[in-house]
Design an enzyme around this catalytic site. Structure first.
Site, short mmCIF file in Angstrom:
data_model
loop_
_atom_site.label_atom_id
_atom_site.label_comp_id
_atom_site.label_asym_id
_atom_site.label_seq_id
_atom_site.Cartn_x
_atom_site.Cartn_y
_atom_site.Cartn_z
N ASP A 100 0.84 -1.14 -0.11
CA ASP A 100 -0.08 -0.06 0.14
C ASP A 100 0.84 1.24 -0.17
O ASP A 100 2.09 1.12 0.20
CB ASP A 100 -0.96 -0.09 1.20
N HIS A 124 -7.39 -4.99 10.27
CA HIS A 124 -7.12 -4.50 8.91
C HIS A 124 -5.65 -5.31 8.46
O HIS A 124 -4.83 -5.76 9.18
CB HIS A 124 -7.17 -3.11 8.80
N ASN A 177 -7.61 -3.05 14.58
CA ASN A 177 -8.79 -3.31 14.08
C ASN A 177 -9.28 -4.49 13.21
O ASN A 177 -10.11 -4.53 12.48
CB ASN A 177 -9.64 -2.22 13.62
N GLU A 211 -9.86 -1.77 5.64
CA GLU A 211 -10.34 -1.73 6.75
C GLU A 211 -11.50 -2.63 6.96
O GLU A 211 -12.08 -3.00 6.08
CB GLU A 211 -11.02 -0.25 6.76
#
Length: 247
Positions: free
Chosen positions: A71, A140, A138, A145
């Site tokens: 990314d 990801h 979380n 996400e």
């Protein structure tokens, strides 16, 4: 699909890095033009350094090894030291001793065809042999996400508030933290032939437990790793603390 999940737990981060790096080095020894997926974040840094150390010790020729980063932030110039272009060059390319010309990083300029082009480049390389992954608090993976589709491809995404907060430590001001990124999709990531997931520290324990032992749901992207046929988790004791399987 039959799945194989291997859970490796280590007392120290150094031991973890040594074991994870050995899997990558073994793949490169078997194929001098191996394709390795590269994650950013703090967790893989020691693995990249250990990979480089082992390669040097073996006299391993890595000039043909190809790399693809997961990314990049949207809107940061590649020369910005906080960009993932800079992070990958510093941590992965320099740390592991790779040929920078063979390492690709998504274009965060916002160019309309950047995502499609990145997908095509991965395909033309024959796909990823070993993908290094970190894990967000979380759940990801990359910048996929919660709520990301299991079949998603490389695309521009908005970042969750927890991700923005976690990344704020790399920026002088909270308002400087990018709120969007270009990321390989979950469908793209899961096409890698082997996944190495690295999680260190107590802050990752809840996400690790949910990902390995919880329900498979797009609400927790890392839980979708349960559907992949070849996953290796590399955890320290703190990150593994919530697992019944190793408790």
């Amino acid at each position: 699909m039959s799945t194989t999940v291997h859970i490796h737990v280590f007392t120290t981060e150094a031991e973890l890095a040594q074991a994870a790096a050995k899997r990558i080095v073994d793949r490169v020894r078997a194929d001098a033009s191996a394709v390795v997926g590269l994650a950013t974040g703090s967790s893989p840094v020691a693995v990249y350094a250990e990979w480089g150390r082992q390669a040097r010790e073996l006299g391993l020729d890595q000039s043909g090894v190809r790399g693809f980063a997961l990314d990049e932030y949207l809107g940061l110039d590649p020369s910005d030291p906080r960009s993932y272009h800079a992070v990958i060059r510093r941590d992965a390319v320099a740390g592991a001793g790779l040929n920078a010309e063979l390492v690709r990083i998504p274009d965060g300029s916002g160019r309309p065809d950047a995502a499609e082009e990145y997908e095509r480049t991965i395909m033309e390389a024959g796909g990823v042999d070993v993908q290094v992954l970190g894990l967000g608090r979380n759940g990801h993976l990359g910048f996929n996400e919660p709520g990301s589709s299991a079949t998603s491809r490389t695309r521009v995404v908005s970042l969750a508030e927890t991700t923005i907060s976690d990344n704020a430590r790399f920026f002088e001001r909270q308002e400087d933290v990018p709120t969007a990124a270009i990321t390989q999709g979950l469908g793209t990531i899961f096409e890698a032939r082997e996944l190495l997931v690295i999680a260190v520290g107590p802050a990752k324990a809840a996400a690790v437990q949910a990902a390995i032992e919880g329900e498979v749901t797009e609400a927790l992207p890392a839980s979708l790793l349960q559907t992949h046929p070849n996953v290796h988790w590399f955890l320290d004791e703190a990150a593994a603390a919530g697992l019944a399987a190793v408790g």
